[in-house]
Design a protein around this motif. Structure first.
Motif, PDB file in Angstrom:
ATOM      1  N   GLY A  66      -8.003  -4.849  -8.638  1.00 32.91           N
ATOM      2  CA  GLY A  66      -7.893  -3.467  -8.864  1.00 32.91           C
ATOM      3  C   GLY A  66      -6.956  -2.917  -9.813  1.00 32.91           C
ATOM      4  N   GLY A  67      -6.009  -3.236  -8.739  1.00 31.12           N
ATOM      5  CA  GLY A  67      -4.452  -2.721  -9.258  1.00 31.12           C
ATOM      6  C   GLY A  67      -3.646  -3.057 -10.881  1.00 31.12           C
ATOM      7  N   ARG A 100      -7.149   1.164  -6.322  1.00 30.38           N
ATOM      8  CA  ARG A 100      -8.348   0.384  -6.783  1.00 30.38           C
ATOM      9  C   ARG A 100      -9.634   0.665  -7.520  1.00 30.38           C
ATOM     10  NH1 ARG A 100     -10.298  -0.772  -1.688  1.00 30.38           N
ATOM     11  NH2 ARG A 100     -12.589  -0.229  -2.604  1.00 30.38           N
ATOM     12  N   ASN A 101     -10.004   1.639  -7.330  1.00 31.48           N
ATOM     13  CA  ASN A 101     -11.042   1.931  -9.309  1.00 31.48           C
ATOM     14  C   ASN A 101     -10.118   2.167 -10.178  1.00 31.48           C
ATOM     15  OD1 ASN A 101     -13.647   0.659  -7.994  1.00 31.48           O
ATOM     16  ND2 ASN A 101     -12.917   1.674  -5.712  1.00 31.48           N
ATOM     17  N   TYR A 157      -6.877   4.681  -0.582  1.00 30.76           N
ATOM     18  CA  TYR A 157      -6.223   2.838  -1.208  1.00 30.76           C
ATOM     19  C   TYR A 157      -7.784   3.030  -2.346  1.00 30.76           C
ATOM     20  CZ  TYR A 157      -3.131   3.118   2.054  1.00 30.76           C
ATOM     21  OH  TYR A 157      -1.763   3.476   2.831  1.00 30.76           O
ATOM     22  N   ASP A 158      -8.865   3.212  -2.192  1.00 38.39           N
ATOM     23  CA  ASP A 158     -10.186   2.503  -2.868  1.00 38.39           C
ATOM     24  C   ASP A 158     -10.042   3.247  -4.011  1.00 38.39           C
ATOM     25  OD1 ASP A 158     -11.243   2.066  -0.340  1.00 38.39           O
ATOM     26  OD2 ASP A 158     -12.631   3.076  -0.482  1.00 38.39           O
ATOM     27  N   TRP A 200      -7.563  -5.525  -3.467  1.00 41.91           N
ATOM     28  CA  TRP A 200      -6.300  -4.990  -4.455  1.00 41.91           C
ATOM     29  C   TRP A 200      -4.895  -4.926  -5.567  1.00 41.91           C
ATOM     30  CZ3 TRP A 200      -5.038   0.274  -3.152  1.00 41.91           C
ATOM     31  CH2 TRP A 200      -3.498   0.377  -3.368  1.00 41.91           C
ATOM     32  N   HIS A 250      -9.107  -8.163   1.225  1.00 40.62           N
ATOM     33  CA  HIS A 250      -8.619  -6.965   0.885  1.00 40.62           C
ATOM     34  C   HIS A 250      -7.848  -7.287   0.152  1.00 40.62           C
ATOM     35  CE1 HIS A 250     -10.977  -3.177   2.591  1.00 40.62           C
ATOM     36  NE2 HIS A 250     -11.511  -4.021   3.504  1.00 40.62           N
ATOM     37  N   HIS A 300       0.821  -1.616  -0.432  1.00 36.11           N
ATOM     38  CA  HIS A 300      -0.096  -0.142  -0.636  1.00 36.11           C
ATOM     39  C   HIS A 300       1.171   1.022  -0.071  1.00 36.11           C
ATOM     40  CE1 HIS A 300      -4.028  -1.566   1.342  1.00 36.11           C
ATOM     41  NE2 HIS A 300      -4.470  -1.309   0.112  1.00 36.11           N
TER      42      HIS A 300
END
Length: 515
Positions: A222-223, A465-466, A461-462, A219, A215, A144
């Motif tokens: 989404g990454g 991820r999006n 982080y949201d 992560w 999570h 992160h």
């Protein structure tokens, strides 16, 4: 503050290659009984607590935390707009990762000796499961914050180590979290070495391992757009994350608090049924330090009257971070109960007649308990937040599952809406309508996480991820290239101490070009 600064120097200047639990060579004889292992694992938990007393997680969190106004030409502006002057990079966008690798090495000690120790199968699974959990959690925090990093698998004493791509580290952490979820019992089934039931949510269990697994999978899924090795099936990861969320939700171990007021007065303090995993910091002042220093929390940049006993309503204009009452009225419509629980008398305090006092700002009231001491001369000293660090709570997991289901689409969509409405209904908010945000369900879920988890450290982080970096963030974030993202623009520089006697390590490429 002197003690904290000393700890900073110790952690910041340590050679990353000397990470080795003290007296590790003695553990073959010293780790044999359940009490031995439990005490040793408690030391890993204490290392996590040390992390909460330092401020480096906030260096990342502040890049995406919700804020309307902050001081110009300040570290907050640089963070929010990705515009650090080169002269400030080594201070405001850099931190040592030493304090994360030390407990990873300690977890490896547990895994090294647990199989050889005379333990029952249940005890062995418990201690190995907790060690796997801590490794997975620490690696989630590392990727992160730093992205690409050193991957330490089984070593107790480190050797020169090159960086590994964050997506490969994520695979390793997912494997660790999967093993932890399989090995650990539910929280109410855990027994301590003395036979007592577990009482603190800081003890890793199946529920916390599944929340962590969810999570981690989300992560990596989404990454994919900034992964170095992107030839993987992200839909399988979204499915695994959805399943892990479901395991938490259906376990019978956790319940949503009755309303947002209970979230503020109970859940965020710690130990509630909604909390899944937390680090115990409440009422642990003066532990191993000379003066009271509380866990570092981003809310300290917003808090003031009426939470701080020495503050005044007009002081809100001088907070490092300020939120406008008009913005919060728009974010939380009239019937949303979070409107009055997260903010102190949002409607009455924002009346036009009070503008000379309030400046039109909202008064943060979500976090209410801070540690204070009265000096001999009667002055009240304010030291920091006196609440546990809540890593994950059930509302987070409902909304993460909603995001997973929206990503999976098809037959999952109805369930995504149900999960979204579960949180809205608790808040008394309007249930989901397909016309919201142009029919973009995933964005509606992102905005709900923004509202529900305000200042809980999730928003940056949201956004990553999006893949909302170029739309939800500010300044230079809006013009980053795809190569900038792969080179580490979203992450911290590596602290200089990590390079001592490690010729294989290289600095974050994006920031190295800007030094």
């Amino acid at each position: 503050m002197i003690a904290l600064f000393g700890l900073y120097l110790l952690c910041g200047c340590e050679d990353a290659l000397t990470v080795k639990p003290e007296n590790s060579l003695t553990y073959e004889n010293g780790l044999s009984t359940p009490k031995d292992f439990e005490s040793f694992i408690n030391g890993i938990d204490k290392a996590l607590k040390t992390v909460t007393y330092m401020n480096e997680p906030n260096l990342q969190i502040k890049k995406g935390v919700y804020v309307d106004e902050y001081y110009d030409d300040s570290e907050m502006e640089w963070a929010q707009t990705l515009s650090y002057p080169s002269s400030e990079l080594s201070y405001w966008n850099t931190w040592s990762w030493q304090m994360y690798y030390e407990p990873i090495a300690s977890a490896n000690v547990v895994l090294t000796y647990a199989d050889a120790a005379d333990l029952s199968s249940e005890r062995r699974d418990l201690y190995k499961g907790q060690a796997w959990f801590y490794k997975a959690l620490l690696y989630l925090e590392i990727i992160h914050q730093w992205g690409d990093c050193m991957l330490i698998r089984d070593q107790v004493e480190l050797l020169p180590t090159a960086k590994t791509a964050w997506d490969e580290v994520a695979d390793y952490a997912i494997d660790m979290a999967t093993k932890a979820a399989e090995a650990l019992p539910e929280f109410d089934k855990i027994r301590m070495a003395n036979g007592n039931v577990a009482t603190y949510k800081s003890i890793p269990c199946k529920g916390s391992a599944n929340a962590l697994l969810a999570h981690l999978c989300a992560w990596k899924a989404g990454g994919k757009y900034f992964a170095h090795h992107d030839a993987y099936d992200e839909m399988e990861l979204w499915k695994k994350a959805e399943e892990a969320c479901t395991q938490v939700i259906t376990s019978g171990q956790y319940d949503l608090a009755a309303n947002p007021e209970e979230v503020c007065t109970s859940v965020l303090l710690g130990g509630s049924r909604e909390s899944i995993y937390e680090t115990i910091t409440r009422n642990f002042w003066n532990e191993d330090i000379l003066a009271p220093v509380g866990p570092k929390h981003i809310v300290e940049e917003y808090a003031g009257w009426p939470v701080f006993p020495t503050s005044q309503p007009s002081f809100v204009a001088y907070n490092t971070c300020r939120i406008k009452a008009s913005s919060m009225k728009e974010m939380y419509p009239q019937n949303d109960l979070r409107r009055e629980s997260y903010f102190y008398k949002l409607d009455s305090m924002s009346h036009d007649t009070l503008l000379p006092v309030t400046g039109g700002y909202a008064y943060m009231y979500k976090y209410r308990k801070f540690y204070t001491e009265r000096t001999d001369d009667g002055y009240i000293m304010l030291y920091g937040l006196d609440q546990n660090k809540i890593w994950w709570r059930l509302a987070d997991i409902y909304l993460l599952r909603a995001e997973c289901r929206a990503r999976l689409g098809g037959s999952y969509v109805e369930g995504a809406i149900d999960d979204l409405n579960k949180i809205r209904k608790r808040a008394g908010a309007k249930l989901y309508d397909a016309s919201e945000y142009g029919g973009d369900l995933r964005y509606a879920i992102f905005k709900e996480r923004e509202k529900e988890l305000l200042l809980e450290g999730q928003r940056y982080y949201d956004i990553i991820r999006n893949d909302y970096v170029r739309t939800e963030l500010r300044g230079n974030f809006r013009t980053v290239t795809n190569q900038d993202l792969k080179d580490g623009a979203l992450f911290l520089m590596i602290g200089s101490g990590a390079f001592n006697r490690n010729p294989l390590l290289r600095q974050n490429a994006y920031w190295h070009r800007r030094l």
